[in-house]
Design a protein around this motif. Structure first.
Motif, short mmCIF file in Angstrom:
data_model
loop_
_atom_site.label_atom_id
_atom_site.label_comp_id
_atom_site.label_asym_id
_atom_site.label_seq_id
_atom_site.Cartn_x
_atom_site.Cartn_y
_atom_site.Cartn_z
N ALA B 439 -32.47 -141.43 -19.41
CA ALA B 439 -31.74 -140.58 -20.35
C ALA B 439 -32.35 -139.18 -20.35
N ILE B 440 -33.47 -139.00 -21.09
CA ILE B 440 -34.13 -137.69 -21.15
C ILE B 440 -34.93 -137.48 -19.87
N LYS B 518 -25.30 -129.25 -26.03
CA LYS B 518 -25.84 -128.35 -25.00
C LYS B 518 -27.36 -128.52 -24.86
N ALA B 519 -28.04 -128.60 -26.01
CA ALA B 519 -29.50 -128.74 -25.98
C ALA B 519 -29.89 -130.08 -25.34
N MET B 520 -29.14 -131.13 -25.64
CA MET B 520 -29.45 -132.43 -25.03
C MET B 520 -29.30 -132.35 -23.52
N SER B 521 -28.25 -131.68 -23.11
CA SER B 521 -27.99 -131.58 -21.68
C SER B 521 -28.96 -130.63 -21.00
N ASN B 529 -22.32 -138.38 -19.53
CA ASN B 529 -21.11 -137.58 -19.75
C ASN B 529 -20.80 -137.39 -21.24
N ASN B 530 -21.40 -138.16 -22.12
CA ASN B 530 -21.30 -137.91 -23.56
C ASN B 530 -22.65 -138.26 -24.17
N ALA B 531 -23.59 -137.32 -24.04
CA ALA B 531 -24.99 -137.59 -24.43
C ALA B 531 -25.10 -137.95 -25.90
N ILE B 532 -24.32 -137.28 -26.75
CA ILE B 532 -24.41 -137.55 -28.19
C ILE B 532 -24.03 -138.99 -28.48
N MET B 533 -22.96 -139.45 -27.85
CA MET B 533 -22.53 -140.82 -28.07
C MET B 533 -23.50 -141.80 -27.41
N SER B 534 -24.05 -141.41 -26.26
CA SER B 534 -24.99 -142.29 -25.57
C SER B 534 -26.18 -142.61 -26.47
N PHE B 535 -26.84 -141.57 -26.98
CA PHE B 535 -28.02 -141.80 -27.82
C PHE B 535 -27.63 -142.55 -29.10
N ALA B 536 -26.48 -142.18 -29.66
CA ALA B 536 -26.08 -142.77 -30.95
C ALA B 536 -25.63 -144.23 -30.82
N THR B 537 -25.47 -144.71 -29.58
CA THR B 537 -25.13 -146.12 -29.41
C THR B 537 -26.28 -146.91 -28.79
N LEU B 538 -27.41 -146.25 -28.55
CA LEU B 538 -28.60 -147.00 -28.12
C LEU B 538 -29.12 -147.85 -29.28
#
Lengths: 568, 568
Positions: B439-440, B518-521, B529-538
């Protein structure tokens, strides 16, 4: 646990409107799974029905009909209707309500039947107003409110009175509609609106009453559907132009097929399946006709648990050996076989209250009661007469001079029949007369207590003896429909419950009615394509043309009383 | 009396699926009449809107969506959604229910909005079981029963747990479904059932839960629809093969379009209209796409009073200057203009209870709390780690050796990030850890209390300073989503209500989320492709693959806890 597999039938799939070779697993009255094939070894507890070569169709759903049109009880209706694959109906019990009020509706609803019979609230009892016809019962706001709390009630029955519905005034039907919307906001409100269009139609629909089952034209179908109306298409409405407009415009979702009225003799031959086959003969695909007899009517009535062969739906279905001829092999209700050529599950017969069998509260008719008195010194008088139309229930008003003798109109040998309406609920003993031309052409009389919608005792004949004989026979029987010729009862169908329905097996009742029909045609020379319905609607004041109630001749369109003596 | 005429628009007729040049008369919030033309002189009291050249479409109806996915309140959702012509939604408030239980649902429902917002009953709160995740609220049978008595509740929200639903045992979800059927027999029961078919699918549908909004394939669409399921097709499900199977098979009545989740930054650009246009770009006709965004969703939810421009329906509609580009000229709700380029009707802003703004019940995080202790004398230990997939929310389990120093796992410089979940409802102070790969990829941390579905405080980073900085920033804000790099907050979206939604204007929130994205990317190099959703569903244990809750790593498919130390 009750488990069945209907193995390898041609199963109707509602969602793709195709027949597919499938096996259907049923458990405890519900469809559970539809599969290309099951490994039958996995289902050793299930009863396997080899349905190879058979067609499997959802049970038919008839959402606009009247049980009393078949002159029978809900129990007998269920018994007969199941034979053709009808497993659910929504009945509008407005005839029994005219006779007994809410008590009549309750008695119908309390009949436990194998067929699912839901009810609409009769919205026009009486059909006009109490000033224009005496009925046994009235359905007012209190009755409507009570019925709205009953789960067996699922719609408001056909609202007929367009003017009152869209009136600026406070009318009973507006109050009834409001009550329905308040108590059950999404309950379907059913209408009856022939021949209205444009702003009137929009106002009708905007009131929330948004279904119609009357005669349509291609133009009315288009206008009504495209303004959001759901159409219930009955047999007589199936003409080639109407079928074409339904199919050309792909209105598949916005109409269903229905029966409205099925006379006892016709009921021997079929029910909704006959309407379905007629639609097919006029160009509807069999798949669409089934869809319109199962799925769309269920959707309209918010019966989301049926009308489809799919997991979770109630297992109501028909197995047919011929689809084109609707040859029923067997019928299943709630996953149980209830009819086949060798078996019919027994219905539980309901005893009605004793008073239901004593509802013609009349002494015998005698000659004096038939005297048509007129207050004149002249030897002639100009009389308003009713002319019967041979192919519809509409009538015309004509005028005719008649001789007067000893203060009585001497109507015999004038080419008319005398029609009388005797109030029979013991409320006022009214007797009203009319002279009728164009119906009976031979000598004799017909009498009936099955007389829409007030069901007072009606009689029509060419001589007093037969009139008295026929009427008194109906009083003796406490209800029925009979023909008298030469003072002898030629044919009779007894209808002892409320004077409008019979609990006799449908074969017997259908045969009786067939004989009455024959006697009306052959012995009385009654000129009409449906003589029984013609006579039985000469009493219907809500019809736009002139009819007879116990209050006199009524012109339905204007709700005016037409005096017997012209110019009075 | 409020009267309007929308004069000479291209009006969408639902029943023939065509646009027609018509004038529409509206009175007191309802459509009254649609006509080729009115004599405007007859309507001198009405406000006439010249709509020549404009397209008139029923207000959009989105029946599967979550307001919390837009990180906003019902009020702000209404305000923003109306701009695109969405006039009715059915929201499943299961996120706010995870935080506050029924109290959260009540607060949402009590928001008076211009848009009609109906609610589903969240059926899986918590998403798994209390043993596997700590949530602020639980929706059990008592809560369901209370919600069933609320008129704003019109369905059971997505039932996810297939196994429990079709289990032979007595399970909570089975009891909830029974309760719904008993109290509201015809209420729609909504499902979530990706990747099941055959006997499993039949069992799911037979339970009465007969809608699905998850990802589909052409095969699953066919199988589900032909077994009686209603499909709610969200944007990601719109792929050419799926659109083709819907159109080729004429499944018009059996699906609708929906949004499910609209992130705040995406919400600035559109809502259901974007899904509609995507469907059109893939081959659906615009007429069918409108039908599937207005009529079929209304039918599914038994909202018979809307979704159509016809007499008697609620006058919710959109006027568009371009249909292809969905250029909104104005939006009407209940016959009143509520949005245009120069005007937006003001929403009534609701103050939530004070406790809703104090829901992150955590003291500040410090370095000691991030120590990952291990009971071993070895210098290395084999650890289970989570590998993130760059294009889906599914994950993989991998194993990796890590050095141990002074009883602590020395995870830095091992190519993984540390992820921690802090229980934040003040119930048990649980802290659970996982190591995450894929991820990061740069140095820094991300933290969020918007973490499906339990919404505990989640943080993931490559060094302790940023992890502590990010997590404590969220605690300070009492909720939000932020990125820390070099001990400095690079981007942040505050979500102070329950830690999951904000009352800020959508422009502001959308801009904040765009910056976090943007900052996550860019700053964290988060590959997704949707970092916000990726982290929020971990954090989402109901997902079939491995995720982290305050109870540890959970494998959703088997509901097992995966120990951090492999082989434990």
């Amino acid at each position: 646990m009750n488990k069945w597999i209907i193995n390898q039938a041609n199963v109707f799939n509602t969602y793709n409107k195709r027949f597919e070779k499938k096996s259907v697993y049923i458990e405890n009255g519900y469809f559970k799974q539809i599969s290309d094939n099951f490994d039958l070894l996995d289902f050793h507890n299930a009863k396997i029905i080899d349905a190879d070569g058979l067609w499997m169709v959802p049970g038919l759903v008839d959402i606009h009909m009247h049980i009393e049109s078949s002159m029978t009880t809900p129990t007998r209706f269920s018994e007969q209707g199941l034979k053709f694959g009808t497993t659910t109906v929504v009945a509008d019990p407005h005839e029994i309500a005219n006779v007994f009020g809410k008590k009549g509706i309750d008695a119908f609803m309390d009949s436990e039947t194998i067929m699912d019979i839901y009810y609409g609230i009769p919205s026009s009892v009486p059909s006009t107003i109490p000033e224009l016809e005496t009925t046994g019962g009235i359905i007012g706001e209190n009755e409507v409110l009570e019925l709205l709390h009953d789960k067996r009630v699922i719609c408001l029955g056909e609202v007929m009175n367009f003017k009152d519905l869209v009136s600026q005034e406070d009318t009973l039907i507006k109050r009834i509609v409001s009550l329905c919307k308040q108590q059950r906001p999404s309950m379907p409100l059913e209408g009856h609106c022939p021949k209205i269009s444009g702003a009137d139609l929009a106002a009708f629909i905007a009131s929330g009453v948004n279904a119609d089952h009357t005669m349509q034209s291609p133009e009315s179908i288009k206008e009504k559907i495209e303004n959001g109306m759901f159409l219930e298409i009955q047999g007589k409405c199936l003409i080639p132009e109407n079928v074409k407009v339904l199919t050309d415009n792909k209105y598949d979702e916005y109409y269903c097929l229905c029966t409205d009225d099925t006379m006892p003799d016709h009921f021997l031959e079929g029910q909704l399946n006959k309407v379905l086959l007629k639609a097919v003969s006029l160009g509807l695909s069999i798949e669409q006709a089934i869809y319109a007899s199962t799925y769309t009517p269920s959707m309209r009535m918010q019966l989301f648990d049926r009308g489809v062969i799919a997991p979770g739906k109630i297992a109501d279905f028909v197995l047919l050996s011929s689809l084109d001829e609707w040859k029923v092999e067997s019928v299943y209700k709630n996953g149980e076989e209830v009819y086949s050529s060798s078996y019919q599950k027994k219905e539980k017969m309901l005893e009605y209250p004793q008073e239901f069998y004593k509802s013609i509260l009349l002494d015998k008719i005698n000659k004096e009661m038939l005297e048509v008195r007129v207050d004149t010194d002249e030897s002639e008088v100009l009389v308003n007469i009713i002319e019967v139309n041979s192919s519809s229930t509409f009538t015309n008003i004509a005028k005719m001079k008649m001789p007067v003798k000893d203060g009585l109109i001497d109507w015999k040998n004038q080419g008319v029949a005398l029609m009388a309406c005797f109030e029979r609920y013991g409320k006022n003993n009214n007797i009203a007369f009319a002279f009728v031309k164009g119906a009976i052409t031979k000598d004799g009389a017909v009498s009936s207590s099955w007389a829409h919608d007030h069901h007072n005792l009606m009689v029509m004949g060419t001589n007093e003896d037969d009139i008295i004989n026929a009427a008194n026979h109906i009083i003796d029987l406490q209800g029925g429909y009979c023909v008298s010729v030469n003072n002898e009862i030629r044919a009779c169908a007894p209808l002892p419950i409320g004077g409008i329905v019979s609990h006799a097996p449908m074969e017997e009742l259908g045969k009786d009615i067939k004989e009455v029909r024959k006697a009306m045609s052959e012995d009385l020379g009654y000129i009409h394509n449906n003589a029984i319905m013609s006579f039985a609607t000469l009493s219907l004041p809500v019809s736009p043309t002139v009819k007879l109630t116990d209050k006199g001749m009524i012109i339905g369109k204007t709700l005016e009383v037409l005096p017997l003596i012209a110019g009075e």
